[in-house]
Design a protein around this motif. Structure first.
Motif, PDB file in Angstrom:
ATOM      1  N   UNK A 296     -17.245 -98.867  98.003  1.00 28.02           N
ATOM      2  CA  UNK A 296     -18.160 -98.212  97.053  1.00 28.02           C
ATOM      3  C   UNK A 296     -18.071 -96.697  97.122  1.00 28.02           C
ATOM      4  N   UNK A 297     -18.127 -96.133  98.310  1.00 31.75           N
ATOM      5  CA  UNK A 297     -18.126 -94.674  98.427  1.00 31.75           C
ATOM      6  C   UNK A 297     -16.845 -94.085  97.861  1.00 31.75           C
TER       7      UNK A 297
ATOM      8  N   UNK B 253     -27.997 -84.845  89.842  1.00 27.78           N
ATOM      9  CA  UNK B 253     -27.866 -86.181  89.276  1.00 27.78           C
ATOM     10  C   UNK B 253     -29.172 -86.602  88.605  1.00 27.78           C
ATOM     11  N   UNK B 254     -29.064 -87.161  87.396  1.00 27.05           N
ATOM     12  CA  UNK B 254     -30.194 -87.756  86.693  1.00 27.05           C
ATOM     13  C   UNK B 254     -29.890 -89.244  86.553  1.00 27.05           C
ATOM     14  N   UNK B 255     -30.766 -90.105  87.093  1.00 28.13           N
ATOM     15  CA  UNK B 255     -30.473 -91.538  87.167  1.00 28.13           C
ATOM     16  C   UNK B 255     -31.282 -92.307  86.120  1.00 28.13           C
ATOM     17  N   UNK B 256     -30.596 -93.216  85.434  1.00 32.14           N
ATOM     18  CA  UNK B 256     -31.227 -94.087  84.454  1.00 32.14           C
ATOM     19  C   UNK B 256     -30.879 -95.534  84.779  1.00 32.14           C
ATOM     20  N   UNK B 257     -31.738 -96.462  84.345  1.00 33.09           N
ATOM     21  CA  UNK B 257     -31.547 -97.883  84.604  1.00 33.09           C
ATOM     22  C   UNK B 257     -31.592 -98.644  83.286  1.00 33.09           C
TER      23      UNK B 257
ATOM     24  N   UNK C 279     -26.844 -93.629  95.907  1.00 31.82           N
ATOM     25  CA  UNK C 279     -26.790 -92.815  97.131  1.00 31.82           C
ATOM     26  C   UNK C 279     -25.452 -92.077  97.224  1.00 31.82           C
ATOM     27  N   UNK C 280     -24.359 -92.814  96.992  1.00 28.22           N
ATOM     28  CA  UNK C 280     -23.030 -92.202  97.077  1.00 28.22           C
ATOM     29  C   UNK C 280     -22.818 -91.189  95.962  1.00 28.22           C
ATOM     30  N   UNK C 281     -23.332 -91.486  94.757  1.00 25.24           N
ATOM     31  CA  UNK C 281     -23.144 -90.586  93.619  1.00 25.24           C
ATOM     32  C   UNK C 281     -23.909 -89.284  93.803  1.00 25.24           C
ATOM     33  N   UNK C 282     -25.086 -89.359  94.392  1.00 21.47           N
ATOM     34  CA  UNK C 282     -25.865 -88.134  94.616  1.00 21.47           C
ATOM     35  C   UNK C 282     -25.121 -87.200  95.564  1.00 21.47           C
ATOM     36  N   UNK C 283     -24.545 -87.771  96.619  1.00 21.10           N
ATOM     37  CA  UNK C 283     -23.787 -86.953  97.564  1.00 21.10           C
ATOM     38  C   UNK C 283     -22.539 -86.380  96.909  1.00 21.10           C
ATOM     39  N   UNK C 284     -21.822 -87.203  96.152  1.00 27.28           N
ATOM     40  CA  UNK C 284     -20.581 -86.736  95.524  1.00 27.28           C
ATOM     41  C   UNK C 284     -20.868 -85.688  94.453  1.00 27.28           C
ATOM     42  N   UNK C 285     -21.913 -85.897  93.658  1.00 21.04           N
ATOM     43  CA  UNK C 285     -22.259 -84.922  92.616  1.00 21.04           C
ATOM     44  C   UNK C 285     -22.638 -83.592  93.243  1.00 21.04           C
ATOM     45  N   UNK C 286     -23.421 -83.641  94.322  1.00 21.06           N
ATOM     46  CA  UNK C 286     -23.805 -82.409  94.998  1.00 21.06           C
ATOM     47  C   UNK C 286     -22.612 -81.644  95.530  1.00 21.06           C
TER      48      UNK C 286
END
Length: 343
Positions: A293-294, A92-96, A79-86
């Motif tokens: 985290x953020x 953002x492309x997420x992998x697990x 969640x935090x990475x999507x906001x920061x990347x934007x």
């Protein structure tokens, strides 16, 4: 979907003029540029940004590889990475990787084919790895998040894991606990090893050593932590306090305690490291160390953007955040001499 011909027709210019505006290859008068730009906006002509990115050799994609999407902690990271990347203009492309090194290697191969501009990686494979390059041979910048790997050759943003383990253990020792057990993460990872080292350091400073049978790996999994916690807590010589090295494992510990018909903190004190959504609603409230985290994610994206844009070309940077000890109701002081005498 609008085409370049649609834009040219709407602006009353040639397709060559539209192409020149999109790719910034030749001079176009301000009047014509304004007409083309207005037509692009009106028709929602998508290739504008794509063409610019291709010309710059960039895709505006960042790959985020987390180690366990089933762990709510990493939901917060995503969640935090999507906001920061934007905010930096990236998608953002997420992998697990599911905490499996073979999955991580497969994912990194896939990322190479996508030509992502950068990688934010929660590593599960501690083995050294070479420089990442895409299929065109271009270096793909990488920042490790939460854990260190590859001998520190890549930028990283982490928490002080030793401090986290030490903070919790010192607190339990101050309450009079001496038989302190722990459920660790995988010890080949800096998070698992660091938090255990912090516990051992704090106990050694007071002349204590945790019993071998009171140190068990929970693999950063709730179900594994549940199983090993049941065994440890149900033993004749159970610890008086238990440190779970992650929030998700703390949930497993609390579930094990309930299933054994025991109460926290009356029968055993419980503390943990890191926060997952909803953990504040646990009763008793869990004593824990927390990650910012953020702030950590924002710093990681800043480092990654610096590498992508080549704003900085110096050696690897390692940013270490300090944890905060949050006191709850899950730990009690020991008063009886029998409780505080090492066995």
């Amino acid at each position: 979907m609008a085409t370049i011909r649609d834009v040219a027709k709407a602006a009353g210019v040639s397709t060559a003029t539209v192409s020149a505006v999109v790719n910034e290859t030749t001079f176009v008068s301000p009047e014509l540029r304004a007409r083309v730009t207005a037509a692009i906006a009106r028709l929602d002509y998508a290739p504008l940004s794509a063409a610019r990115n291709l010309r710059r050799g960039r895709t505006q994609l960042i790959a985020l590889v987390v180690s366990d999407l089933a762990n709510p902690f990493f939901s917060r990271v995503v969640y935090a990475a999507e906001a920061a990347a934007g905010a930096w203009g990236y998608a953002l492309v997420v992998f697990n990787s599911d905490e499996k090194p073979e999955n991580e290697r497969r994912i990194l191969t896939r990322i190479r084919t996508l030509s992502c501009d950068g990688i934010l990686l929660v590593p599960v494979d501690a083995r050294p790895r070479g420089e990442f390059r895409d299929e065109e041979g271009r270096t793909i910048p990488l920042v490790h998040f939460g854990r260190n790997a590859d001998g520190g050759r890549s930028d990283s943003v982490t928490i002080d894991n030793v401090a986290a383990g030490r903070q919790v253990t010192d607190y339990l020792l101050d309450l009079g606990h001496r038989r302190i057990g722990t459920i660790t993460g995988p010890l080949h990872l800096t998070t698992g090893r660091g938090r255990l080292d912090g516990l051992r350091d704090a106990m050694a400073a007071r002349g204590l050593v945790p019993k071998t049978e009171h140190v068990r790996s929970g693999e950063f999994r709730e179900d594994v932590a549940y199983s090993v916690a049941r065994e440890m807590i149900d033993s004749p010589d159970r610890p008086t306090a238990l440190y779970a090295a992650s929030g998700i494992m703390a949930l497993g510990v609390m579930r094990a305690l309930a299933d054994l018909g025991l109460r926290c903190p009356d029968d055993i004190s419980i503390a943990s490291t890191d926060t997952i959504p909803g953990i504040g609603a646990l009763r008793p409230r869990l004593t824990r160390t927390e990650h910012p985290v953020t702030e950590m994610v924002n710093e990681a994206l800043r480092l990654l953007n610096d590498r992508i844009t080549q704003t900085r070309r110096d050696g690897p940077r390692h940013v270490v955040f300090q944890p905060s000890l949050i006191l709850g109701d899950s730990c009690r002081p020991l008063r009886e001499l029998a409780d505080i005498t090492p066995r």
